[in-house]
Design an enzyme around this catalytic site. Structure first.
Site, mmCIF file in Angstrom:
data_model
loop_
_atom_site.group_PDB
_atom_site.id
_atom_site.type_symbol
_atom_site.label_atom_id
_atom_site.label_comp_id
_atom_site.label_asym_id
_atom_site.label_seq_id
_atom_site.Cartn_x
_atom_site.Cartn_y
_atom_site.Cartn_z
ATOM 1 N N HIS A 111 0.830 -1.204 0.000
ATOM 2 C CA HIS A 111 0.000 0.000 0.000
ATOM 3 C C HIS A 111 0.859 1.247 0.000
ATOM 4 C CE1 HIS A 111 0.207 1.965 4.004
ATOM 5 N NE2 HIS A 111 0.542 0.768 4.442
ATOM 6 N N CYS A 112 0.248 2.333 -0.463
ATOM 7 C CA CYS A 112 0.836 3.672 -0.395
ATOM 8 C C CYS A 112 -0.248 4.567 0.207
ATOM 9 C CB CYS A 112 1.285 4.141 -1.783
ATOM 10 S SG CYS A 112 -0.045 4.252 -3.000
ATOM 11 N N ARG A 113 -0.205 5.856 -0.045
ATOM 12 C CA ARG A 113 -1.222 6.738 0.534
ATOM 13 C C ARG A 113 -2.556 6.613 -0.195
ATOM 14 N NH1 ARG A 113 -3.461 11.227 -0.705
ATOM 15 N NH2 ARG A 113 -1.973 11.707 -2.334
#
Length: 175
Positions: free
Chosen positions: A62-64
């Site tokens: 995941h990222c933002r």
């Protein structure tokens, strides 16, 4: 290997069953706000075997917002020897789903946001001083704009280098 996208609830369930959750954002972004179970492996340090899967059957990246994971899906899938998934919508979707996050407000803002704030403030300052004090102050806005163009073209951001040396950032990156 193709990488499937999963919802925050499915990611939570997968992690509860032993999957590893990997945050590919920068270390400063992870320090300020993160999913509690997430391991930080910034995208720029990611390579084959860099993800600490620990024998897990699956890894969820995941990222933002989900944008970085989508763009790097092929690299992410190749970095693990097990099933790989992308958290659809990233940390933002995780929070919208009402799932818990760890927030450490003592950590500084992400360096990219600090650069945006500093550059924006200097440009506005140059415009205001140019309009009220002397037109020569417009050169400040022009210099900051030129610096941003150079940073985008070369990958080197002098303002980020200066901000990294600020006391609040040295403390955060050292610890």
């Amino acid at each position: 290997m193709s990488v499937a996208t999963i919802s925050p609830q499915d990611a939570r369930d997968l992690v509860a069953r032993g999957a590893v959750l990997v945050d590919i954002r920068s270390a400063d972004e992870h320090a300020r706000e993160r999913i509690g179970q997430a391991v930080s492996v910034p995208l720029e340090r990611l390579s084959a075997g860099a993800v600490p899967a620990g024998g897990a059957a699956a890894v969820v990246f995941h990222c933002r917002s989900g944008q970085r994971t989508r763009l790097a899906a092929q690299v992410l899938g190749a970095s693990v020897a097990c099933d790989a998934y992308l958290l659809d919508g990233g940390l933002d979707a995780w929070k919208r789903a009402g799932l818990p996050v760890v927030v450490d407000a003592r950590q500084p803002l992400a360096l990219q946001r600090q650069v945006q704030l500093a550059a924006g403030a200097l440009i506005v300052l140059g415009c205001v001083l140019g309009a009220t004090v002397s037109p020569w102050f417009h050169a400040l806005s022009g210099a900051v704009g030129a610096g941003l163009v150079f940073a985008g073209a070369s990958g080197f951001c002098g303002m980020a280098r200066v901000l990294m040396k600020m006391p609040w950032n040295r403390r955060a990156l050292a610890g």
